[in-house]
Design a protein around this motif. Structure first.
Motif, PDB file in Angstrom:
ATOM      1  N   LEU A 143       9.700  52.144  63.771  1.00  0.00           N
ATOM      2  CA  LEU A 143       9.675  50.586  64.035  1.00  0.00           C
ATOM      3  C   LEU A 143      10.639  49.852  63.225  1.00  0.00           C
ATOM      4  N   GLY A 144      11.112  49.107  63.589  1.00  0.00           N
ATOM      5  CA  GLY A 144      12.071  47.889  62.940  1.00  0.00           C
ATOM      6  C   GLY A 144      11.254  47.214  61.987  1.00  0.00           C
ATOM      7  N   PHE A 145      11.811  46.569  61.095  1.00  0.00           N
ATOM      8  CA  PHE A 145      11.184  45.851  60.147  1.00  0.00           C
ATOM      9  C   PHE A 145      12.422  44.503  59.685  1.00  0.00           C
ATOM     10  N   THR A 146      11.758  43.234  59.151  1.00  0.00           N
ATOM     11  CA  THR A 146      12.549  42.412  58.804  1.00  0.00           C
ATOM     12  C   THR A 146      12.012  41.789  57.464  1.00  0.00           C
ATOM     13  N   ALA A 147      13.019  41.324  56.552  1.00  0.00           N
ATOM     14  CA  ALA A 147      12.694  40.914  55.270  1.00  0.00           C
ATOM     15  C   ALA A 147      13.285  39.602  54.954  1.00  0.00           C
ATOM     16  N   ASP A 148      12.583  38.709  54.607  1.00  0.00           N
ATOM     17  CA  ASP A 148      12.874  37.651  54.013  1.00  0.00           C
ATOM     18  C   ASP A 148      13.754  37.525  52.561  1.00  0.00           C
ATOM     19  N   VAL A 149      15.088  37.442  52.781  1.00  0.00           N
ATOM     20  CA  VAL A 149      15.848  37.636  51.400  1.00  0.00           C
ATOM     21  C   VAL A 149      16.343  36.336  50.759  1.00  0.00           C
ATOM     22  N   THR A 150      15.901  35.236  51.324  1.00  0.00           N
ATOM     23  CA  THR A 150      16.617  33.900  50.883  1.00  0.00           C
ATOM     24  C   THR A 150      16.657  33.841  49.239  1.00  0.00           C
ATOM     25  N   ASP A 151      15.571  34.120  48.945  1.00  0.00           N
ATOM     26  CA  ASP A 151      15.382  33.707  47.293  1.00  0.00           C
ATOM     27  C   ASP A 151      16.230  34.973  46.383  1.00  0.00           C
ATOM     28  N   LEU A 152      16.627  35.898  47.207  1.00  0.00           N
ATOM     29  CA  LEU A 152      17.378  37.055  46.504  1.00  0.00           C
ATOM     30  C   LEU A 152      18.976  36.776  46.398  1.00  0.00           C
TER      31      LEU A 152
END
Length: 219
Positions: A143-152
């Motif tokens: 399964l693919g995955f998505t991560a919100d990395v804006t604040d990093l």
């Protein structure tokens, strides 16, 4: 601005094998600064291999020893005694752990926006770090995955993606490989936008009365 999707499959680095630093290099883990392993921004990358994605590090390994046929149970086959080197269920190739790293500068069009990283496929269990911050763990190989990395992310200078991949766990009957075996994307969105898989459409059709109703929900 509409959603923009950028491929980030070129110029990755890989180290085959795990990286565990002394306990003195743990840093401030509660603050998210993870200096103890392959996610460190000061890590020496001089011995790392340069690759483009998709990439399978297992296929590049050596074939395991095997006998011509099974004798008794699997313990009679030396290559199957170690879970890292299972013979027939691995296609006679050894699995293991590898680290991937990718350096990039944040595009101008991404500044002030929401930024996501999308991994279409990693085999198998993976741990994602961005600029030494632990971002997410994914215990799956398909399964693919998505991560919100804006604040990093940093608006200026170098940004680092580090991904630890553990391919030892089996999830099939034959060769499963290991690594980032599908594409990786940077997704740039406005601060307010429709979330990934955030549209639901439900149809209610009355065939007798010849009417239909659509209900749409958006996140």
């Amino acid at each position: 601005m509409s959603t923009k999707i950028l491929p980030i499959g070129r110029d990755w680095l890989i180290h085959k094998g795990d990286i565990i630093a002394p306990i003195t290099e743990t840093g401030f883990m509660k603050a998210g600064v993870w200096k103890m392993n392959g996610a460190s921004q000061t890590l020496d990358e001089s011995g790392w291999q340069k690759v483009n994605l998709p990439h399978d590090f297992v296929i590049e390994g050596d074939f395991c020893r095997s006998r011509d046929r099974f004798i008794g149970n699997v313990s009679d086959i030396p290559a199957m005694e170690d879970l890292d080197s299972m013979h027939t269920s691995r296609g006679s190739l050894s699995a293991g752990v590898a680290w991937y790293r990718h350096h990039f500068t944040l595009p101008e069009e991404a500044k002030g926006k929401r930024v996501y990283l999308r991994f279409d496929g990693v085999y198998r269990d993976s741990t994602l770090y961005v600029n030494q911050y632990l971002c997410r763990k994914t215990l799956n190989g398909y399964l693919g995955f998505t991560a919100d990395v804006t604040d990093l992310l940093s608006d200026e200078g170098d940004n680092l993606i580090a991904l630890r991949v553990d391919a030892k766990e089996t999830e099939g009957w034959w060769y499963m490989g290991g690594g980032i075996y599908r594409n990786v994307w940077m997704i740039i969105d406005e601060q307010v936008h429709i979330s990934e898989d955030g549209v639901q459409v439900i149809s209610d059709v009355d065939y007798v009365g010849k009417t239909a109703e659509l209900t749409v929900a958006v996140s």
